[in-house]
Structure formats: structure tokens, C-alpha cells
Write an enzyme that holds these catalytic residues in place. Structure first.
Site, PDB file in Angstrom:
ATOM      1  CE1 TYR A  69      -3.027  -3.015   0.291  1.00 50.59           C
ATOM      2  CE2 TYR A  69      -3.491  -2.438   2.559  1.00 50.59           C
ATOM      3  CZ  TYR A  69      -3.701  -3.253   1.483  1.00 50.59           C
ATOM      4  OH  TYR A  69      -4.579  -4.300   1.575  1.00 50.59           O
ATOM      5  CG  PHE A 214     -14.759  -4.273  -2.141  1.00 56.56           C
ATOM      6  CD1 PHE A 214     -14.712  -2.905  -1.947  1.00 56.56           C
ATOM      7  CD2 PHE A 214     -15.438  -4.755  -3.249  1.00 56.56           C
ATOM      8  CE1 PHE A 214     -15.331  -2.038  -2.825  1.00 56.56           C
ATOM      9  CE2 PHE A 214     -16.062  -3.894  -4.145  1.00 56.56           C
ATOM     10  CZ  PHE A 214     -16.008  -2.527  -3.920  1.00 56.56           C
ATOM     11  N   PRO A 215     -15.497  -4.796   2.305  1.00 57.34           N
ATOM     12  CG  PRO A 215     -15.219  -3.959   4.476  1.00 57.34           C
ATOM     13  CD  PRO A 215     -14.505  -4.115   3.158  1.00 57.34           C
ATOM     14  N   GLY A 219     -23.572  -1.260  -3.794  1.00 58.37           N
ATOM     15  CA  GLY A 219     -24.014  -1.058  -5.172  1.00 58.37           C
ATOM     16  C   GLY A 219     -25.516  -0.944  -5.335  1.00 58.37           C
TER      17      GLY A 219
END
Length: 289
Positions: A69, A214-215, A219
């Protein structure tokens, strides 16, 4: 139903990583504390430091990061914000992805590379031992036994406390567990994408921590009038808070690590731990996909 407190993450419950490292189940992921494409410094480094310090104030004591990162930007920000560390803080990092530019990620699991990255993470974080070191990706060009075996050697040398895996299949977990003691798995999982259901069920059976990355992907589920939107209005909560509350309710080994680069968003995410879903609400959300 929500319960207000100054340390909302405490309401998420406690999980013991490896049986001996207690953490509040709602953690914080640091991938967004970097520049565009997870490359370089963040737009507002001081806000990044404030986010990390505020997370600790809110009861977050499990922080997930990775050497890739930035690279190393998020690890260095963690040190700047929180060192010397509280004895209750658990920092998990990862190695096994090389970077050559924004949004460019390549699996690299050669033992000498994993050793180098572990040594660099120790230095960047300012620790003598990493609480949880995760193989970020399995490198298909290197035998898994060599990748996990090197982490086992580092563990025996006292540089790693616990070993975890990221984005793996059931077969890979079982193979790795024949080589070393694995305490956690980090796979893509959220309300809208439950492709790793089999891995989660295995983790629950075997009492491995399951860290969904990506909890909060909600969408189309959060569209106006949709099930998530409707329940969120009932709760006086946001769709992302409900998505996190659903994860926490889904399994006692679930350790969500929502990430953000803004204090206000962090505070909103952390309050998700105070939401208690009824059986009916949990089922309604579960059936949205």
C-alpha cells in the site's frame, strides 16, 4: 437498534486471533491512506494521521495494512500516528505482491522476497515482531510450501507472531495448514458478493479469523427503495453501516476492516458496531442477493 458509546468498536465483540490476541471484531483497513491507484502519498497526509488516531479513540484495535500500500506509505503513516503502540493494538500486515506503478499488482512469493518484505515491514512499522503477517497472494510460480515455509522460518525467528493467508481457496488453506499454523484468512466477501462462502464456513468450523476485504460493496442493493435502503431508513443508519452490521452478525469469526481516508466517514463506519439486527432484519438482508 443502536447503542451509543464513546468507543463504538467495543460493541462489535472480541475475537482472539490465534487464541491469544484479543481484538475488537470491527477493525480498520489502511489501503485508502495512499495516493490514487494505491500509489504514493495521500492527498492529505495529516488527515490520514488523524484518521488512524481517531480509530484508536473509537475502540478500533485491529489495523490491517500491507507493504504494497503505497508501497510502504500506509505502514509508515501507522508508525507516525500511533507509535509507541498501545499494548492492546494489533497490526496485521501483508507481503507477496510487488508494485511497479499505480493499480499494478503482481504476485511475488519467492522466499527471499518475502523475507526482505517482512524485514522492511518490521522497520517501517517500528516493531520487533509483526502480530499477524499474511501472504498477500499465492504466487502460482512458486510452490506454496516454499512461500508458507519462509513465513514459518520467520515465525520461528521471532519476527512474526501469527501467519495468515489472503485470497485463497479451501485447497490452498488446507495445504498451507499442513506446513504452518494458519490463524486467519482474508478473502473478498460482502453482502453483495459471497463467492467466498465456502471459505467463511470453513474458517468458522476451524475457528480461523475471517477478514472480508471490500466489506461495504452495496451497489445496486442500496438503490432508493431497495431492501438495504428501506432497512437503513428504519434504523436511521446508512446502507454501508447496515452492510457492516450484517457482516458482524453473519459469523463470530468475521473481522470486517472498512477503510476510509476521512475522519467523518470513519466515525460513521465504526458506529455500525452499535447496530443490532433482529433475526428478521438479518434474514431480509441475507435474501437481498
Amino acid at each position: 437498534m443502536t447503542h451509543e458509546t464513546a468507543r463504538p468498536a467495543d460493541a462489535s465483540g472480541v475475537y482472539r486471533l490465534g487464541g491469544d490476541l484479543p481484538v475488537n471484531r470491527l477493525g480498520y483497513g489502511t489501503m485508502q491512506l495512499t495516493g490514487p491507484g494505491v500509489w504514493g502519498d495521500p492527498e492529505d497526509p495529516e488527515e490520514a494521521v488523524r484518521v488512524l488516531r481517531r480509530a484508536a479513540e473509537l475502540g478500533v484495535n485491529f489495523i490491517d495494512t500491507a507493504d504494497s500500500y503505497g508501497p510502504f506509505v500506509s505502514e509508515q503513516l501507522i508508525r507516525k500516528a500511533l507509535h509507541p503502540y498501545s499494548q492492546h493494538l494489533v497490526i496485521a500486515t501483508k507481503g507477496g505482491l510487488s508494485r511497479s506503478g499505480p493499480d499494478d499488482w503482481r504476485a511475488l512469493g519467492r522466499p527471499e522476497y518475502l523475507r526482505q518484505q517482512t524485514e522492511l515491514s518490521l522497520r517501517h512499522l517500528g516493531v520487533e515482531r509483526i502480530d499477524l503477517y499474511q501472504l498477500h497472494r499465492v504466487d502460482p510460480k512458486v510452490p506454496l510450501a516454499d512461500q508458507v515455509g519462509e513465513l514459518l522460518l520467520l515465525q520461528r525467528e521471532g519476527k512474526i507472531r501469527h501467519i495468515g493467508l489472503s485470497e485463497v481457496t479451501l485447497e490452498q488453506i488446507e495445504e498451507a495448514r499442513k506446513i504452518a499454523d494458519i490463524v486467519s484468512v482474508q478473502n473478498l466477501y460482502n453482502l453483495a458478493d459471497r463467492g467466498a462462502e465456502d471459505v467463511l464456513e470453513y474458517a468458522e468450523r476451524e475457528n480461523l479469523g475471517f477478514i472480508p476485504w471490500f466489506p461495504m460493496a452495496t451497489g445496486r442493493l442500496a438503490r432508493p427503495g431497495g431492501p438495504l435502503d428501506t432497512l437503513a431508513k428504519e434504523h436511521g443508519a446508512s446502507s454501508s453501516q447496515l452492510a457492516l452490521a450484517w457482516l458482524l452478525r453473519r459469523s463470530p469469526v468475521m473481522l470486517p476492516i472498512p477503510g476510509t481516508s476521512r475522519v467523518a466517514h470513519l466515525e460513521e463506519n465504526t458506529r455500525a458496531a452499535q447496530i443490532t439486527l433482529t433475526d428478521a432484519q438479518f434474514q431480509a438482508l441475507s435474501q437481498t442477493v
